[in-house]
Design a protein around this motif. Sequence first.
Motif, PDB file in Angstrom:
ATOM      1  N   LEU A 171       0.823  -1.210   0.000  1.00 45.02           N
ATOM      2  CA  LEU A 171       0.000   0.000   0.000  1.00 45.02           C
ATOM      3  C   LEU A 171       0.859   1.263   0.000  1.00 45.02           C
ATOM      4  O   LEU A 171       0.386   2.344   0.348  1.00 45.02           O
ATOM      5  N   GLY A 172       2.104   1.142  -0.383  1.00 42.26           N
ATOM      6  CA  GLY A 172       2.990   2.301  -0.425  1.00 42.26           C
ATOM      7  C   GLY A 172       3.373   2.799   0.951  1.00 42.26           C
ATOM      8  O   GLY A 172       3.494   4.002   1.176  1.00 42.26           O
ATOM      9  N   ARG A 173       3.581   1.878   1.886  1.00 39.30           N
ATOM     10  CA  ARG A 173       3.952   2.180   3.275  1.00 39.30           C
ATOM     11  C   ARG A 173       2.891   2.992   4.008  1.00 39.30           C
ATOM     12  O   ARG A 173       3.190   3.765   4.904  1.00 39.30           O
ATOM     13  N   LEU A 174       1.634   2.823   3.622  1.00 43.58           N
ATOM     14  CA  LEU A 174       0.517   3.448   4.331  1.00 43.58           C
ATOM     15  C   LEU A 174      -0.202   2.389   5.141  1.00 43.58           C
ATOM     16  O   LEU A 174      -0.150   1.203   4.828  1.00 43.58           O
ATOM     17  N   THR A 175      -0.905   2.818   6.171  1.00 41.55           N
ATOM     18  CA  THR A 175      -1.779   1.892   6.880  1.00 41.55           C
ATOM     19  C   THR A 175      -3.009   1.664   6.005  1.00 41.55           C
ATOM     20  O   THR A 175      -3.315   2.485   5.134  1.00 41.55           O
ATOM     21  N   PRO A 176      -3.733   0.570   6.205  1.00 43.79           N
ATOM     22  CA  PRO A 176      -4.933   0.355   5.394  1.00 43.79           C
ATOM     23  C   PRO A 176      -5.940   1.502   5.490  1.00 43.79           C
ATOM     24  O   PRO A 176      -6.564   1.870   4.497  1.00 43.79           O
ATOM     25  N   ILE A 177      -6.067   2.118   6.652  1.00 42.43           N
ATOM     26  CA  ILE A 177      -6.999   3.231   6.828  1.00 42.43           C
ATOM     27  C   ILE A 177      -6.529   4.439   6.007  1.00 42.43           C
ATOM     28  O   ILE A 177      -7.331   5.080   5.330  1.00 42.43           O
ATOM     29  N   GLU A 178      -5.230   4.751   6.077  1.00 41.49           N
ATOM     30  CA  GLU A 178      -4.690   5.873   5.303  1.00 41.49           C
ATOM     31  C   GLU A 178      -4.856   5.635   3.802  1.00 41.49           C
ATOM     32  O   GLU A 178      -5.212   6.544   3.060  1.00 41.49           O
ATOM     33  N   TYR A 179      -4.601   4.395   3.375  1.00 42.63           N
ATOM     34  CA  TYR A 179      -4.725   4.069   1.954  1.00 42.63           C
ATOM     35  C   TYR A 179      -6.173   4.218   1.490  1.00 42.63           C
ATOM     36  O   TYR A 179      -6.441   4.808   0.444  1.00 42.63           O
ATOM     37  N   GLU A 180      -7.089   3.701   2.263  1.00 44.12           N
ATOM     38  CA  GLU A 180      -8.507   3.789   1.896  1.00 44.12           C
ATOM     39  C   GLU A 180      -8.964   5.242   1.830  1.00 44.12           C
ATOM     40  O   GLU A 180      -9.698   5.639   0.933  1.00 44.12           O
ATOM     41  N   THR A 181      -8.516   6.058   2.766  1.00 44.02           N
ATOM     42  CA  THR A 181      -8.874   7.465   2.782  1.00 44.02           C
ATOM     43  C   THR A 181      -8.307   8.189   1.557  1.00 44.02           C
ATOM     44  O   THR A 181      -8.985   9.011   0.949  1.00 44.02           O
ATOM     45  N   SER A 182      -7.078   7.852   1.189  1.00 48.83           N
ATOM     46  CA  SER A 182      -6.461   8.524   0.038  1.00 48.83           C
ATOM     47  C   SER A 182      -7.089   8.105  -1.287  1.00 48.83           C
ATOM     48  O   SER A 182      -7.018   8.840  -2.268  1.00 48.83           O
ATOM     49  N   MET A 183      -7.720   6.936  -1.334  1.00 50.99           N
ATOM     50  CA  MET A 183      -8.299   6.443  -2.578  1.00 50.99           C
ATOM     51  C   MET A 183      -9.759   6.850  -2.780  1.00 50.99           C
ATOM     52  O   MET A 183     -10.293   6.700  -3.870  1.00 50.99           O
ATOM     53  N   THR A 184     -10.410   7.340  -1.747  1.00 44.78           N
ATOM     54  CA  THR A 184     -11.797   7.744  -1.905  1.00 44.78           C
ATOM     55  C   THR A 184     -11.864   9.194  -2.352  1.00 44.78           C
ATOM     56  O   THR A 184     -11.074  10.037  -1.927  1.00 44.78           O
ATOM     57  N   THR A 185     -12.799   9.478  -3.209  1.00 41.14           N
ATOM     58  CA  THR A 185     -12.968  10.843  -3.710  1.00 41.14           C
ATOM     59  C   THR A 185     -13.737  11.660  -2.686  1.00 41.14           C
ATOM     60  O   THR A 185     -14.488  11.108  -1.882  1.00 41.14           O
ATOM     61  N   PRO A 186     -13.603  12.980  -2.715  1.00 39.46           N
ATOM     62  CA  PRO A 186     -14.355  13.824  -1.774  1.00 39.46           C
ATOM     63  C   PRO A 186     -15.869  13.619  -1.888  1.00 39.46           C
ATOM     64  O   PRO A 186     -16.581  13.680  -0.892  1.00 39.46           O
ATOM     65  N   ALA A 187     -16.394  13.343  -3.077  1.00 39.19           N
ATOM     66  CA  ALA A 187     -17.836  13.111  -3.234  1.00 39.19           C
ATOM     67  C   ALA A 187     -18.263  11.844  -2.511  1.00 39.19           C
ATOM     68  O   ALA A 187     -19.326  11.817  -1.879  1.00 39.19           O
ATOM     69  N   ASN A 188     -17.425  10.801  -2.539  1.00 37.46           N
ATOM     70  CA  ASN A 188     -17.751   9.562  -1.831  1.00 37.46           C
ATOM     71  C   ASN A 188     -17.676   9.749  -0.322  1.00 37.46           C
ATOM     72  O   ASN A 188     -18.429   9.143   0.424  1.00 37.46           O
ATOM     73  N   GLN A 189     -16.760  10.586   0.138  1.00 39.42           N
ATOM     74  CA  GLN A 189     -16.633  10.826   1.569  1.00 39.42           C
ATOM     75  C   GLN A 189     -17.841  11.585   2.099  1.00 39.42           C
ATOM     76  O   GLN A 189     -18.255  11.398   3.225  1.00 39.42           O
ATOM     77  N   ALA A 190     -18.429  12.459   1.300  1.00 36.84           N
ATOM     78  CA  ALA A 190     -19.590  13.257   1.741  1.00 36.84           C
ATOM     79  C   ALA A 190     -20.854  12.419   1.789  1.00 36.84           C
ATOM     80  O   ALA A 190     -21.757  12.715   2.558  1.00 36.84           O
ATOM     81  N   ALA A 191     -20.903  11.360   1.006  1.00 36.81           N
ATOM     82  CA  ALA A 191     -22.129  10.553   0.923  1.00 36.81           C
ATOM     83  C   ALA A 191     -22.315   9.649   2.095  1.00 36.81           C
ATOM     84  O   ALA A 191     -21.843   9.433   3.012  1.00 36.81           O
TER      85      ALA A 191
END
Length: 77
Positions: A57-77
């Motif tokens: 995951l590029g030395r990220l935690t799974p939570i950090e990776y998931e957060t970086s891969m979601t778009t702002p529109a998906n986070q608002a929903a």
Amino acid sequence: MGRVGACGDNAAMESFFALLQKDVLNTRRWATREDLRIPIVTWIERTYHRRRRQDRLGRLTPIEYETSMTTPANQAA
């Protein structure tokens, strides 16, 4: 994990077991080994795997990776 006795492998395993001992084993007195099975598996799946950095995951935690891969529109929903 590489060859037998490789110092990098030993350091990684010692770190893992130190965390396991601090977070699970030393929290209370356990009557039998069977009593430990579920708490150890739960700790590994819920705590350790979610907070450790992973090479895939590029030395990220799974939570950090998931957060970086979601778009702002998906986070608002």
